[in-house]
Scaffold this motif. Sequence first.
Motif, PDB file in Angstrom:
ATOM      1  N   SER A   1       1.193  -4.832   2.923  1.00 45.76           N
ATOM      2  CA  SER A   1       0.171  -5.216   1.948  1.00 45.76           C
ATOM      3  C   SER A   1       0.284  -4.446   0.639  1.00 45.76           C
ATOM      4  O   SER A   1      -0.201  -4.912  -0.395  1.00 45.76           O
ATOM      5  CB  SER A   1      -1.231  -5.019   2.542  1.00 45.76           C
ATOM      6  N   VAL A   2       0.906  -3.270   0.664  1.00 42.24           N
ATOM      7  CA  VAL A   2       1.110  -2.517  -0.578  1.00 42.24           C
ATOM      8  C   VAL A   2       2.553  -2.670  -1.062  1.00 42.24           C
ATOM      9  O   VAL A   2       3.013  -1.912  -1.921  1.00 42.24           O
ATOM     10  CB  VAL A   2       0.731  -1.023  -0.409  1.00 42.24           C
ATOM     11  N   ASN A   3       3.251  -3.642  -0.491  1.00 35.30           N
ATOM     12  CA  ASN A   3       4.627  -3.980  -0.897  1.00 35.30           C
ATOM     13  C   ASN A   3       5.643  -2.885  -0.601  1.00 35.30           C
ATOM     14  O   ASN A   3       6.698  -2.826  -1.241  1.00 35.30           O
ATOM     15  CB  ASN A   3       4.668  -4.366  -2.376  1.00 35.30           C
TER      16      ASN A   3
ATOM     17  N   ALA B   1      -0.714  -4.703  15.146  1.00 39.32           N
ATOM     18  CA  ALA B   1       0.002  -5.153  13.954  1.00 39.32           C
ATOM     19  C   ALA B   1      -0.545  -4.583  12.656  1.00 39.32           C
ATOM     20  O   ALA B   1       0.162  -4.543  11.637  1.00 39.32           O
ATOM     21  CB  ALA B   1      -0.011  -6.682  13.889  1.00 39.32           C
ATOM     22  N   ALA B   2      -1.802  -4.143  12.637  1.00 32.58           N
ATOM     23  CA  ALA B   2      -2.411  -3.678  11.389  1.00 32.58           C
ATOM     24  C   ALA B   2      -1.670  -2.500  10.779  1.00 32.58           C
ATOM     25  O   ALA B   2      -1.636  -2.350   9.548  1.00 32.58           O
ATOM     26  CB  ALA B   2      -3.876  -3.301  11.616  1.00 32.58           C
ATOM     27  N   THR B   3      -1.071  -1.653  11.596  1.00 32.38           N
ATOM     28  CA  THR B   3      -0.380  -0.475  11.067  1.00 32.38           C
ATOM     29  C   THR B   3       0.767  -0.876  10.151  1.00 32.38           C
ATOM     30  O   THR B   3       0.869  -0.416   9.010  1.00 32.38           O
ATOM     31  CB  THR B   3       0.136   0.404  12.219  1.00 32.38           C
ATOM     32  N   ALA B   4       1.623  -1.746  10.637  1.00 41.46           N
ATOM     33  CA  ALA B   4       2.740  -2.217   9.809  1.00 41.46           C
ATOM     34  C   ALA B   4       2.261  -3.188   8.745  1.00 41.46           C
ATOM     35  O   ALA B   4       2.793  -3.222   7.629  1.00 41.46           O
ATOM     36  CB  ALA B   4       3.799  -2.884  10.685  1.00 41.46           C
TER      37      ALA B   4
ATOM     38  N   PRO C   1       7.876  -1.348   6.129  1.00 40.73           N
ATOM     39  CA  PRO C   1       7.729  -0.622   7.393  1.00 40.73           C
ATOM     40  C   PRO C   1       9.078  -0.461   8.079  1.00 40.73           C
ATOM     41  O   PRO C   1       9.884  -1.401   8.120  1.00 40.73           O
ATOM     42  CB  PRO C   1       6.795  -1.520   8.216  1.00 40.73           C
ATOM     43  N   VAL C   2       9.336   0.724   8.591  1.00 40.59           N
ATOM     44  CA  VAL C   2      10.542   0.986   9.383  1.00 40.59           C
ATOM     45  C   VAL C   2      10.063   1.369  10.779  1.00 40.59           C
ATOM     46  O   VAL C   2       9.334   2.352  10.948  1.00 40.59           O
ATOM     47  CB  VAL C   2      11.387   2.120   8.775  1.00 40.59           C
TER      48      VAL C   2
ATOM     49  N   HIS D   1       7.532  -9.263  16.248  1.00 44.87           N
ATOM     50  CA  HIS D   1       6.538 -10.136  15.636  1.00 44.87           C
ATOM     51  C   HIS D   1       7.199 -10.944  14.521  1.00 44.87           C
ATOM     52  O   HIS D   1       7.945 -10.390  13.698  1.00 44.87           O
ATOM     53  CB  HIS D   1       5.392  -9.316  15.037  1.00 44.87           C
ATOM     54  N   PRO D   2       6.924 -12.234  14.440  1.00 43.78           N
ATOM     55  CA  PRO D   2       7.492 -13.028  13.349  1.00 43.78           C
ATOM     56  C   PRO D   2       7.172 -12.475  11.960  1.00 43.78           C
ATOM     57  O   PRO D   2       8.001 -12.580  11.052  1.00 43.78           O
ATOM     58  CB  PRO D   2       6.850 -14.405  13.565  1.00 43.78           C
ATOM     59  N   ALA D   3       5.995 -11.889  11.802  1.00 44.17           N
ATOM     60  CA  ALA D   3       5.595 -11.382  10.487  1.00 44.17           C
ATOM     61  C   ALA D   3       6.523 -10.283   9.979  1.00 44.17           C
ATOM     62  O   ALA D   3       6.619 -10.061   8.764  1.00 44.17           O
ATOM     63  CB  ALA D   3       4.154 -10.863  10.536  1.00 44.17           C
ATOM     64  N   PHE D   4       7.207  -9.598  10.888  1.00 45.40           N
ATOM     65  CA  PHE D   4       8.032  -8.460  10.486  1.00 45.40           C
ATOM     66  C   PHE D   4       9.524  -8.709  10.744  1.00 45.40           C
ATOM     67  O   PHE D   4      10.322  -7.767  10.765  1.00 45.40           O
ATOM     68  CB  PHE D   4       7.583  -7.194  11.217  1.00 45.40           C
ATOM     69  N   ALA D   5       9.876  -9.963  10.930  1.00 43.68           N
ATOM     70  CA  ALA D   5      11.259 -10.287  11.282  1.00 43.68           C
ATOM     71  C   ALA D   5      12.255  -9.809  10.237  1.00 43.68           C
ATOM     72  O   ALA D   5      13.368  -9.389  10.567  1.00 43.68           O
ATOM     73  CB  ALA D   5      11.395 -11.791  11.481  1.00 43.68           C
ATOM     74  N   GLU D   6      11.872  -9.847   8.963  1.00 44.18           N
ATOM     75  CA  GLU D   6      12.814  -9.494   7.903  1.00 44.18           C
ATOM     76  C   GLU D   6      13.089  -8.000   7.818  1.00 44.18           C
ATOM     77  O   GLU D   6      14.082  -7.593   7.215  1.00 44.18           O
ATOM     78  CB  GLU D   6      12.289 -10.003   6.561  1.00 44.18           C
TER      79      GLU D   6
END
Length: 386
Positions: A108-110, A100-103, A113-114, A337-342
């Motif tokens: 983190s820099v706003n 997950a750290a890659t995305a 990720p695609v 991952h829930p963190a990237f759902a949007e």
Amino acid sequence: MVSQSRPAVTVASGRVPFFDLQRQQRRIHDEVRTRVDTVLSHGQFILGPEVEQLENQLAAFAGVPHAIGVSSGRDALMIGLMALGVGPGDAVFVPAFTFAATAGAVCSVNATPVFVDVDPATFNLDPADLERAIAEVEAEGRLKPRAVIPVDLYGLPADYEAIGKIAARHGMTVFSDAAQSFGGRSGNRRVGGMAPISATSFYPTKPLGCYGDGGAILTDDDTIADAVRTLRSHGRQGTGDVAVRNGLTGRLDTIQAAILLAKFEIFEDELNRRDAIARRYDAALSDLVGVQARPAGSLSANALYTVTLAGRDALKAALDAEGIGNALFYRVALHHHPAFAEVAKRPLPVSERLAETVLSIPMNPDLTDEEVDRVIDAVTRHVRRG
């Protein structure tokens, strides 16, 4: 000089460890203690002389002019993106099958990720799907394609030649996530010198790992290197207290650098041992399970050795029952991952399939030949029986 000999290892009850850092620590104990004691004596715990010495060795090993020690692999990714000026409105293309750290660093820099699917043979970012993902972003017109972060999964370098050509056509920067692959190479190029900027991790279980968190950024670009050095120290230049840009606390501790210097002395030997173990696994298991492809001319750092099998869960249970270490890297593709759902919109079938079929088996340079044989025997018996 650190001894490269491996003492005899007695394995209780036939257990084979997935990771066993204590074996390595016993081999290099005296050298580590000497180097750490030196740091304790001079007291320069932040950016002491060992940090610069390590940076010079990393740069020379990778064949690039700059290596900058930072606080972790995740911070290396984030600081590198900041140095490139990546931010809001930028699309950064990352493989969906990785940690997950890659995305997370992109978020983190706003930036956005695609997710891109991976190649079913190498498990690394698929250049053909990268082309499709870029076309979709350009057609939508909401984000600007800004960078691509290939990940050298399990230690195998990605296809930087193909990815670099695609990135150049679209005015994008290639930023290598080499968290698992320092020590690997493709042709005559070592990891750290395959992209304009690379990030690696010194997490304890990496091929070159410290006794805490740590990482490094490698580049051949003087401007990027200057920006990274400023960003890792609160955005300050040199020893002044004036922030010239918005930075963070992202320095590599001197004690961790000292430990890495001790480990560097045995690094080549350990890479060779990892490669020998991987090739034994390849020869014995490739007709029974899927194994990661090894493109001609490439050398993996073999941070992990991962097989694929439709009946993965049953194999895992069998290995657990026999006391053979194993792990799932990775059991959920990033777009789930829930963190990237949007931001997760694209179907990525290869990444989804791999998440359901991968299983990592023991891979570390202190495995004995007997232990490797036990792993091979256990996998073979279960697959043939199943």
